[in-house]
Design a protein around this motif. Sequence first.
Motif, short mmCIF file in Angstrom:
data_model
loop_
_atom_site.label_atom_id
_atom_site.label_comp_id
_atom_site.label_asym_id
_atom_site.label_seq_id
_atom_site.Cartn_x
_atom_site.Cartn_y
_atom_site.Cartn_z
N THR A 137 -25.66 -74.23 9.40
CA THR A 137 -26.46 -73.75 10.58
C THR A 137 -26.23 -72.60 11.27
OG1 THR A 137 -27.45 -75.88 10.50
CG2 THR A 137 -27.70 -74.87 12.36
N VAL A 138 -24.81 -72.65 11.78
CA VAL A 138 -24.38 -71.62 12.55
C VAL A 138 -24.25 -70.14 11.91
CG1 VAL A 138 -23.25 -73.59 14.12
CG2 VAL A 138 -21.71 -72.15 12.10
N ILE A 139 -23.87 -70.36 10.64
CA ILE A 139 -24.03 -68.71 9.81
C ILE A 139 -25.26 -68.38 9.90
CG2 ILE A 139 -23.96 -68.03 7.61
CD1 ILE A 139 -20.96 -68.63 8.84
N LYS A 140 -26.37 -69.18 9.88
CA LYS A 140 -27.75 -68.71 10.06
C LYS A 140 -27.97 -68.18 11.17
CE LYS A 140 -29.95 -71.58 6.37
NZ LYS A 140 -30.82 -72.87 6.38
N ARG A 141 -27.29 -68.76 12.31
CA ARG A 141 -27.60 -68.29 13.67
C ARG A 141 -26.49 -67.23 14.06
NH1 ARG A 141 -28.67 -73.40 17.68
NH2 ARG A 141 -28.31 -71.90 19.24
N LYS A 142 -25.95 -66.42 13.08
CA LYS A 142 -25.33 -65.30 13.32
C LYS A 142 -23.87 -65.58 14.03
CE LYS A 142 -29.04 -62.24 12.57
NZ LYS A 142 -28.57 -61.86 11.15
N VAL A 143 -23.30 -66.72 13.81
CA VAL A 143 -22.01 -67.05 14.57
C VAL A 143 -20.92 -65.96 14.66
CG1 VAL A 143 -20.80 -68.38 12.66
CG2 VAL A 143 -20.17 -68.80 15.28
#
Length: 458
Positions: free
Chosen positions: A125-131
């Motif tokens: 999820t956080v990868i998709k949100r460009k962490v």
Amino acid sequence: MAEDAESRVRAKRSDDRMGHLDRLSKLPDSLLCQVLLNLPTKDVVKTSVLSSRWENIWRSVPGLDLGYGDFPDYNAFVSFVDSFLGFNRESCLQNFKLNYQYLRLKYKWNWTELDNANVTRWINTVIKRKVEHLHVLDGRWLEDEMQIPQTVYTCESLVSLKLSDVIFNNPKSVSLPCVKVMHLDIVKFANDWAFEMLISGCPVLESLTIERSACDNVDHLRVCSQSLLSFTLLGHCNGDMDEEQVVAIDAPRLEYLKLYCHSFIINNPASLVKMAIHIRFNLSFEKRFDPNDLPKRNMIRNFLLGISNVKEMDISSYTLEAIYNYSRCERLPLFRNLSSLHADFDDYRWEMLPVFLESCPNLKSLSLGFSKSPGEEPISILPEPHCNLPSLEFIDIGKPMVEEATELELMSYFLENSTILKKLTLRLGDFRGNEESAFLKKLLTIPRLSSSCQVVIL
């Protein structure tokens, strides 16, 4: 009149305080969120009780930083993370730091595949949100190991990556174009190639820290990087490790190096400025230095030549012992650029130090630390005349010895051989009765080669 003036002053001060609070509350949400981003999430949530203005600010903070003990039970932990990641799900996240070390001990959680599934889902999820900063500390000591999902290997937004007690399997490819900082703490790799792929897939990596275990599956640790500036390797010097494991680095821009390992090979060390070394060169009490072991001598020679241009060095007594033994066979290279040296001794065998100091013609500052620890049999140090120390200006002995004769001998060496010494700082131990006075009298009788030397007793 005086009372009215005092009342007006008090009122003004009260207004100033309220104005200050008003000014803080009037800051835009984006700025408040950046301020709160520097706090642990549990403290960020507490700001919601300050006023209605602050009630929902924490939901918009672009980062999550949770540690063990923040929740009463596992379900509350999972529920909070899910809820937080559900807020503003279209926005980017700067930080995702999840530290659930020791939770199993505190709450006696039964770790199952569901736990790994939750963490994997959160990471995806956080990868998709460009962490930008991803820190995952598992802490289950490789039981029911957490496998890093493939999405991490190709995250274009990541700037720093810190992993602890997880598995890094064979990736199909690694492309981390923005990662500058990486910290790998007891990370288990599928094999040597998986580790090398990870490093080669980080073209702008500047800082790399590795804390190793006996079961990380990497026999030949090779770090090849054209961008690396700082490298730290820890935890590779215990009895459980294979003493012949290979550690090699090829990083032409490397400036700082910290090593705690059995052996090390360094290539292209021209940029190296500062280093801390605790290297045994695969030697131990059972496996002493053998002058006829040519491969071992070549290993030590190549390493010393590789680090001979450093300016600042922190060295352990184990490394000094290996260097001393090597010096009985071959001449040490000159460390012409070395200006600052710190040496830590696990005992009081300082006599091995002069051999190394005489290879440092431009050394200006020296600090020493001593600790008495029984165990290994002392090496045999051959008596020989000491050469002058022509450049040494400052000496600091950070921890007192308990053996007066040994300490006086050390003081004599420095005071009688340092040509331009300006200051020698010495910390006294716990003397009894008149012992301190007697020691100081003996210290004053030691002749000083430098007429400007000041001895400071702390």
